[in-house]
Scaffold this motif. Structure first.
Motif, PDB file in Angstrom:
ATOM      1  N   ASP A  50      46.716  85.669  67.935  1.00 56.01           N
ATOM      2  CA  ASP A  50      46.982  84.595  68.891  1.00 56.01           C
ATOM      3  C   ASP A  50      47.248  85.117  70.296  1.00 56.01           C
ATOM      4  O   ASP A  50      47.422  84.324  71.229  1.00 56.01           O
ATOM      5  CB  ASP A  50      48.192  83.770  68.429  1.00 56.01           C
TER       6      ASP A  50
ATOM      7  N   ARG B  41      35.383  92.195  68.834  1.00 60.01           N
ATOM      8  CA  ARG B  41      34.531  91.008  68.880  1.00 60.01           C
ATOM      9  C   ARG B  41      35.144  89.967  69.824  1.00 60.01           C
ATOM     10  O   ARG B  41      36.274  89.520  69.589  1.00 60.01           O
ATOM     11  CB  ARG B  41      34.389  90.419  67.472  1.00 60.01           C
TER      12      ARG B  41
ATOM     13  N   ARG C 111      36.153  86.474  71.584  1.00 67.93           N
ATOM     14  CA  ARG C 111      36.372  85.130  71.069  1.00 67.93           C
ATOM     15  C   ARG C 111      35.510  84.109  71.812  1.00 67.93           C
ATOM     16  O   ARG C 111      35.173  83.056  71.266  1.00 67.93           O
ATOM     17  CB  ARG C 111      37.856  84.768  71.197  1.00 67.93           C
TER      18      ARG C 111
ATOM     19  N   ARG D  90      46.133  86.547  73.595  1.00 65.28           N
ATOM     20  CA  ARG D  90      44.924  86.707  74.390  1.00 65.28           C
ATOM     21  C   ARG D  90      45.101  87.878  75.348  1.00 65.28           C
ATOM     22  O   ARG D  90      46.025  87.901  76.160  1.00 65.28           O
ATOM     23  CB  ARG D  90      44.637  85.425  75.157  1.00 65.28           C
TER      24      ARG D  90
ATOM     25  N   GLU E 272      36.408  86.373  76.721  1.00 68.34           N
ATOM     26  CA  GLU E 272      37.769  86.215  76.211  1.00 68.34           C
ATOM     27  C   GLU E 272      37.905  87.059  74.946  1.00 68.34           C
ATOM     28  O   GLU E 272      37.071  86.982  74.044  1.00 68.34           O
ATOM     29  CB  GLU E 272      38.070  84.753  75.892  1.00 68.34           C
ATOM     30  N   VAL E 273      38.954  87.888  74.907  1.00 65.18           N
ATOM     31  CA  VAL E 273      39.225  88.742  73.757  1.00 65.18           C
ATOM     32  C   VAL E 273      40.690  88.597  73.391  1.00 65.18           C
ATOM     33  O   VAL E 273      41.561  88.590  74.269  1.00 65.18           O
ATOM     34  CB  VAL E 273      38.908  90.224  74.052  1.00 65.18           C
TER      35      VAL E 273
END
Length: 241
Positions: free
Chosen positions: A13, A52, A54, A15, A8-9
């Motif tokens: 807020d 990076r 999430r 996505r 998940e990236v």
């Protein structure tokens, strides 16, 4: 070789990639298809250490790369040719190539890597002293691919390598990818030319809305009605103009 699990990236807020799981095996060519805004570039940047995640993990040859910086990931044998090329226009072609060999594992083989790039793209050898800003778009894309090869990658990732390039030079770049793969490097390819990508790829994934919406052998997806309708247009389904 490459294992992405539950990735998940997000940008704040928003996505961009959600619960993506995929693999690229040794010596494979794998394509990643999807509409604009699907999260394809974001996924490649996350694998390359430029974003990076999430959540989720990125493993390479059994090692967890999820929190490593981009320069460490290059040292481990993964290189990204980003969309837009990101070259230094005021430097010569050869100087741009040499920048790709910054990692210690690549620096010792710099001359050999240059010879390899020039063998793949003979036009670059002819213009090695030219400033990059004087090159055509297709030649600049060859430099971008060549710069990534200078790091001696075992996985080469490419984001839209044919975008805005004349068809003849697109063919030269795609032929070079086949040769690179024959030399032992795996290839993970995001490409707007879906027919060409699926013709090259052993397997492919479809990314829609940040999620994997389908996967399968490249030849099978090339015949899939949804893929042909969504990415190849009505003529691919036998419809009239």
């Amino acid at each position: 070789m490459l294992e992405v699990r539950g990735l998940e990236v997000a940008y704040g807020d928003a996505r961009a990639v959600a619960d993506v799981t995929l693999t690229v095996g040794p010596g494979e060519i794998v394509a990643l298809l999807g509409p604009n805004g699907a999260g394809k570039s974001t996924l490649l940047k996350a694998i390359a250490g430029l974003l990076r995640p999430r959540a989720g993990t990125i493993r390479w040859e059994g090692e967890d790369l999820t929190r490593l910086g981009a320069h460490r990931i290059v040292e481990r044998g993964i290189a990204l040719v980003a969309e837009g090329r990101r070259l230094f226009g005021g430097m010569t072609l050869e100087e741009n190539l040499e920048l790709g060999a910054f990692a210690p594992r690549a620096r010792s083989g710099l001359r050999r890597s240059l010879e390899r790039v020039y063998a793949l793209f003979p036009v670059l050898a002819e213009r090695r002293r030219a400033l990059v800003r004087t090159l055509s778009g297709g030649q600049q894309q060859m430099v971008a691919v060549g710069r990534a090869l200078m790091s001696n990658p075992r996985l080469l990732m490419l984001d839209e390598p044919s975008l805005g390039i004349a068809p003849l030079l697109v063919r030269a770049i795609l032929d070079a990818l086949v040769e690179i793969n024959r030399d032992g490097a795996a290839v993970f390819l995001v490409e707007q030319n879906v027919q060409a990508a699926l013709g090259l790829a052993r397997r492919a994934y479809i990314l829609e809305g940040g999620r994997i919406a389908g996967e399968g052998p490249g030849a099978d997806l090339l015949q899939d009605a949804h893929v042909r309708r969504a990415y190849l247009g009505p003529l691919a389904l036998g419809a009239g103009p």
